[in-house]
Design an enzyme around this catalytic site. Structure first.
Site, PDB file in Angstrom:
ATOM      1  N   GLY A  15       0.812  -1.213   0.000  1.00 45.51           N
ATOM      2  CA  GLY A  15       0.000   0.000   0.000  1.00 45.51           C
ATOM      3  C   GLY A  15       0.841   1.256   0.000  1.00 45.51           C
ATOM      4  N   LEU A  60      -4.170  -5.635  -4.430  1.00 51.32           N
ATOM      5  CA  LEU A  60      -3.089  -4.646  -4.414  1.00 51.32           C
ATOM      6  C   LEU A  60      -1.798  -5.212  -3.804  1.00 51.32           C
ATOM      7  CD1 LEU A  60      -2.274  -1.672  -4.858  1.00 51.32           C
ATOM      8  CD2 LEU A  60      -3.018  -1.220  -2.530  1.00 51.32           C
ATOM      9  N   ASP A  61      -0.698  -5.138  -4.545  1.00 52.86           N
ATOM     10  CA  ASP A  61       0.633  -5.519  -4.061  1.00 52.86           C
ATOM     11  C   ASP A  61       0.718  -6.975  -3.618  1.00 52.86           C
ATOM     12  OD1 ASP A  61       1.530  -2.970  -4.572  1.00 52.86           O
ATOM     13  OD2 ASP A  61       1.112  -2.235  -2.575  1.00 52.86           O
ATOM     14  N   GLN A  62      -0.143  -7.824  -4.188  1.00 53.27           N
ATOM     15  CA  GLN A  62      -0.153  -9.238  -3.812  1.00 53.27           C
ATOM     16  C   GLN A  62       0.203 -10.144  -4.985  1.00 53.27           C
ATOM     17  OE1 GLN A  62      -1.093 -10.583  -0.625  1.00 53.27           O
ATOM     18  NE2 GLN A  62      -0.712  -8.459  -0.089  1.00 53.27           N
TER      19      GLN A  62
END
Lengths: 296, 296, 296, 296
Positions: free
Chosen positions: A213, A239-241
């Site tokens: 994040g 998100l960001d995974q």
């Protein structure tokens, strides 16, 4: 760290690169290499991996034929069909004489875009930048100085749908094969990712899964970690995974302010971003589940 | 990486090490060094840090006096009083001729304990192992071969209170100045941490804040990270959330199984654990909030 | 970082590991994998490398047959013959159910020996320590505590010939397959290296080719380098010039004394030494000219 | 990693930075800090080092006065006089409101120059590029696009004296305070180094003292090392032997060709070059003998 096979090959001869994965079983390596040999091919490089827990076999194999372009394409098709039908593999094929076209999404922070342009200009990148799309106008002069087309598409939270539609139209207009997010500070919707229909590589300025994040350097500073990092991954709807392609780290101490972390992180981000893009362009990355196999 | 001041000093002369922190204001460095000079002291090493966001000043200063032991203690007391009363600092004092006594908690996994014993035996550790307490009997032969006392205190979830009471009695019986958790696989209660009344250093086999809690190598493997790490921190009532003292990392790839990560991690854990303990024993670590200042 | 193939295999089935190298030409990969497949084998892992400047092909391939031990040995012989006669390759064969026997030469400094014994005891080493030979008696208690035989063979400059003869007799008496120099501070003669007739791995406490010969940490300190290293290599008649197997480094600063470098270097040396020995024991190292190929 | 003192200070107040070194003796730290305090100064940051073998004391101290520019200069002069006359120290003084002027020498390879320009443009560099001088014309367009003056001074072996005279005249014309060699492929004469009269920082694309002189990546490849590096140092009359300021390394394997090393090295060289220049510009580097103290 691209495969030595590239070096060995005559640059004027187009090589085929196949990325395979599927259920493991005896004889896969032999069958693949034998097929190539029987069809008059010469293997430049082959690498395998087995995930023994999941019983999945992965292979990257690169080879040449003494054929013209059309012949090479025909043989690649035949190979892919064999690998799917006979070996039950999923197959992706690349050709050494094809250069991917990259679309760049960026916001205001220039260093990743700047480094990418430099690597492209000096001939280090195994692909070509096609266009830059930004939700801000700050980087227009930098981009235009390089001769690349720059498109400004404002995206606010309430206008995201329209903004994404405009972005997609631009990217499709350039026929891009890969989208890279060079510090693009908006979250892309699942719909965008589905419709763009090419892989999307993001650079995150934190050592994922730590500090996903916003403001990861602020998070790292507040947390008192002794090492910071950057992570390049395929963007997914979470998100960001997405599957991690490359990471790198650098040591910090209590003496470093957030501003120091941001400064030290710049170099890390450039390095990790370029490494991930290059691995992708060289057909060295296979995604499975939430993970990647990155052949060397 | 201990301060060169140690080198400069006659090993037979006891030096005073003061760790100060408190609200920053002009003249602190001058006041401290001047006090020492006026009292006939010789500064071997001094290092400062300012956290400008929090306006906190930190200092580690080491110096000698041409006095006998009693005189040195009196001067250290006088210094501490001055720093508290006049400068509003919190002060911790150490002496170069004092060796801390360490109590070790361990479960079944030997490598961190083993490395610690080795460093102690070769004279690398600035303190002495006093006893080993374990909730299992597996490591009793290893410990007894070194001549160290070994205490077996079984701790189950339902008997934790009794177990911790027994552990505390043992540790206090040895008069330990520091407790180190050399891969101790039980969570210590807030009550234990309050009553033990000395710092507790834990080694976590993950790169915190990623992968806290159990089986961090399994988590890292499942997550597909490209770099793994180990973290040494002061234990607090919140599991794996205490102030980080040291971290280190190593690169992995898709080829590494969980067993490989465990094997590669061993060396990392030993290194990071020893580094954190040594920094603590050399009076180089100051805790504030959830963070540490680690002077070099 | 051993090949996942090992993981995949049933530990009760013996696998064959072949290391090949020789002049490159088309079809080598196919011929090898095809031979194995036609003889009922199952390839667990295969890795290749081409040195395109020298036109040399290198391969490490590991596979199994559903045969008893005698059958496996017969097939390995047949494979080796084919690879030599038909492909013009030099071949080395290993079996996963064979454990190499290591002879250790050591002087007075214990840390590399100590680490090696520990890795052996915890089952990390893919071989077995057979004996320790030292030109000093200092480490006799450490060695005997582990149950390993210790032999004291004094070696002075003027008695080197006799000393080396005694060392050779001991090593041959134990039937060692590999000699490792765990900080052995004497130079071995060309004659010794020729007659010992097994590979010899040395750990040098410097980042070769910087700082060969004696007192490399003193040299590094005098030179003002900012990074120090350790190097494991095969011993050859030229001191510290043999093919490098593994290297690692650590960062230092002006604050570090020679004593600090020696202390920091210990850990590096252990790590690099163990990594090189393990790579050798897993049949992952191929020497050519003054260089090595280390398969992962 | 610049000292936090910079952060703490009001950017509109000019701070004094003093670098001292000389024979060690008791009371130096107290005398310096006391002098500053007595003259109404506020120490922002102070760091010391003792070389106990050589008995040399080193200090970097940064402080402010509530004075106008002229007052600050007067006080700095008074401090320097005290430190020389009374403490026997060699003193170098810098001011936080002064920006050094850099002259760049470069040949044909752009990446170090390019990175330096970028860091300067984004405000990361604590100094200003003044001019670029090259013995080739290749980089003229790159330089002129940035608005920097570019001077072409051909230097052949037989015309080196004339060439160097021309270079010196240009550099002196711009009043440069520092010369940086951004992959300048000619050897500077001892006469040039004497007459230029400002420090000269060179980036060498090898891990010195390994692989000095020409084609270090080719040397490293031929030698079979497993790690390559880059080194930034002050240029002296002895080629690649000057005091090392910064070094960094990266891991390679048998798979990397010389071309791969050159590509991987680019990033290393940029990083190490920028780090050394920045340390110099922040008055954090003290040279003594063939070594440096680099304060953090």
């Amino acid at each position: 760290m691209h495969p030595t096979g590239n070096e060995a090959s005559d640059p004027h001869i187009c090589s085929i690169i196949a990325l395979l994965h599927g259920p493991d079983r005896p004889g896969l390596v032999a069958r693949v290499s034998n097929w190539i040999f029987e069809h008059g091919g010469n293997i430049l490089h082959a690498d395998q991996h087995r995930d023994s827990e999941e019983n999945v076999f992965f292979q990257r194999v690169e080879w040449t034929h003494n054929e013209d372009n059309a012949g090479v394409r025909r043989l690649a098709d035949a190979f892919a069909q064999m690998a799917q039908a006979e070996l039950g593999m999923r197959v992706r094929i690349g050709f050494s004489d094809e250069r991917a076209r990259l679309g760049v999404l960026v916001s205001k922070i220039p260093h990743c875009l700047h480094d990418l342009i430099y690597r492209w200009k000096v001939g280090e990148l195994k692909g070509d930048l096609a266009c830059v799309v930004s939700n801000h106008q700050d980087l227009e002069p930098l981009v235009e100085a390089t001769g690349l087309p720059f498109h400004h598409v404002p995206v606010m939270r309430e206008t995201r749908a329209a903004g994404e539609a405009a972005q997609l139209e631009i990217l499709k207009g350039y026929g891009v094969d890969l989208v890279v997010l060079a510090r693009y500070m908006q979250v892309l919707s699942a719909g965008f990712l589905a419709r763009v229909n090419v892989p999307v590589i993001n650079i995150h300025h934190g050592f994922l899964p730590s500090f996903p994040g916003g403001r990861p350097y602020h998070q790292a500073h507040a947390h008192g970690v002794k090492i910071i990092g950057a992570t390049a991954h395929y963007a997914t709807a979470e998100l960001d995974q997405g599957p991690i392609i490359a990471q790198d780290v650098t040591r910090i101490s209590h003496r470093h302010t957030v501003a120091d972390l941001i400064r030290k992180g710049r170099h890390l981000e450039q390095l990790v971003f370029a490494e991930a893009i290059q691995a992708h362009l060289e057909h060295r990355v296979l995604v499975y589940g939430r993970k990647t196999v990155v052949f060397e």
